[in-house]
Write a protein that holds these residues in place. Sequence first.
Motif, PDB file in Angstrom:
ATOM      1  N   LYS A  65     -40.640  -0.962 -20.419  1.00  0.00           N
ATOM      2  CA  LYS A  65     -40.381   0.446 -20.093  1.00  0.00           C
ATOM      3  C   LYS A  65     -40.199   1.273 -21.356  1.00  0.00           C
ATOM      4  N   LYS A  66     -39.515   0.724 -22.356  1.00  0.00           N
ATOM      5  CA  LYS A  66     -39.365   1.434 -23.633  1.00  0.00           C
ATOM      6  C   LYS A  66     -40.726   1.666 -24.282  1.00  0.00           C
ATOM      7  N   ASP A  97     -41.283  -5.853  -8.840  1.00  0.00           N
ATOM      8  CA  ASP A  97     -42.256  -4.763  -8.943  1.00  0.00           C
ATOM      9  C   ASP A  97     -41.635  -3.436  -8.505  1.00  0.00           C
ATOM     10  N   ILE A  98     -40.934  -3.463  -7.387  1.00  0.00           N
ATOM     11  CA  ILE A  98     -40.324  -2.243  -6.848  1.00  0.00           C
ATOM     12  C   ILE A  98     -39.251  -1.724  -7.792  1.00  0.00           C
ATOM     13  N   ALA A  99     -38.398  -2.617  -8.286  1.00  0.00           N
ATOM     14  CA  ALA A  99     -37.347  -2.198  -9.226  1.00  0.00           C
ATOM     15  C   ALA A  99     -37.948  -1.629 -10.505  1.00  0.00           C
ATOM     16  N   PHE A 100     -39.014  -2.269 -10.998  1.00  0.00           N
ATOM     17  CA  PHE A 100     -39.680  -1.787 -12.205  1.00  0.00           C
ATOM     18  C   PHE A 100     -40.212  -0.368 -11.990  1.00  0.00           C
ATOM     19  N   ALA A 101     -40.920  -0.153 -10.882  1.00  0.00           N
ATOM     20  CA  ALA A 101     -41.515   1.155 -10.599  1.00  0.00           C
ATOM     21  C   ALA A 101     -40.439   2.235 -10.444  1.00  0.00           C
ATOM     22  N   GLN A 102     -39.378   1.926  -9.725  1.00  0.00           N
ATOM     23  CA  GLN A 102     -38.329   2.920  -9.486  1.00  0.00           C
ATOM     24  C   GLN A 102     -37.592   3.275 -10.772  1.00  0.00           C
ATOM     25  N   SER A 103     -37.240   2.262 -11.572  1.00  0.00           N
ATOM     26  CA  SER A 103     -36.508   2.568 -12.803  1.00  0.00           C
ATOM     27  C   SER A 103     -37.402   3.251 -13.835  1.00  0.00           C
ATOM     28  N   LEU A 104     -38.693   2.901 -13.868  1.00  0.00           N
ATOM     29  CA  LEU A 104     -39.619   3.596 -14.775  1.00  0.00           C
ATOM     30  C   LEU A 104     -39.721   5.068 -14.399  1.00  0.00           C
ATOM     31  N   GLU A 106     -37.445   6.875 -12.920  1.00  0.00           N
ATOM     32  CA  GLU A 106     -36.184   7.522 -13.291  1.00  0.00           C
ATOM     33  C   GLU A 106     -36.119   7.799 -14.792  1.00  0.00           C
ATOM     34  N   ILE A 107     -36.466   6.789 -15.599  1.00  0.00           N
ATOM     35  CA  ILE A 107     -36.416   6.940 -17.057  1.00  0.00           C
ATOM     36  C   ILE A 107     -37.376   8.036 -17.520  1.00  0.00           C
ATOM     37  N   CYS A 108     -38.598   8.010 -17.034  1.00  0.00           N
ATOM     38  CA  CYS A 108     -39.588   9.004 -17.446  1.00  0.00           C
ATOM     39  C   CYS A 108     -39.223  10.392 -16.921  1.00  0.00           C
TER      40      CYS A 108
END
Length: 125
Positions: A65-66, A97-104, A106-108
């Motif tokens: 994500k970074k 996959d779902i956690a990755f997409a949701q947190s990405l 939020e971060i972006c």
Amino acid sequence: MSTIANPKMNVPSSDVLQILHEIDSRFSPKIRPYSVVLVTLSNSNQILSSDIIYTGKLEHQLSVKKLILNIALRHQAEQLLVVQYRSEPIKQLTPIDIAFAQSLKEICGCVDINVLDFIIRERRC
């Protein structure tokens, strides 16, 4: 080749299909299992950059994500599309996959970059 998109994110399907076609034709010989392709876009869906940025499972989510955020900021992207290729059959998104997409997303969102979608594509590599 099958595709699963995150149902919580939406983008006009014709735009996504066109971008996926461009990615497939550009990166076809380079794609390996678990390759992650990042496409940075303007608000008008003009592709600013696209590249294979990572190859591996998304268990190391924070570093991926970074990396995505740094590339998006460097290209002054207003939107992005993330595609991961997998060699095994895909029936549904995993909790990772779902956690990755949701947190990405939020971060972006904190820096006003819209994540259009996180797409997983099955591809025999």
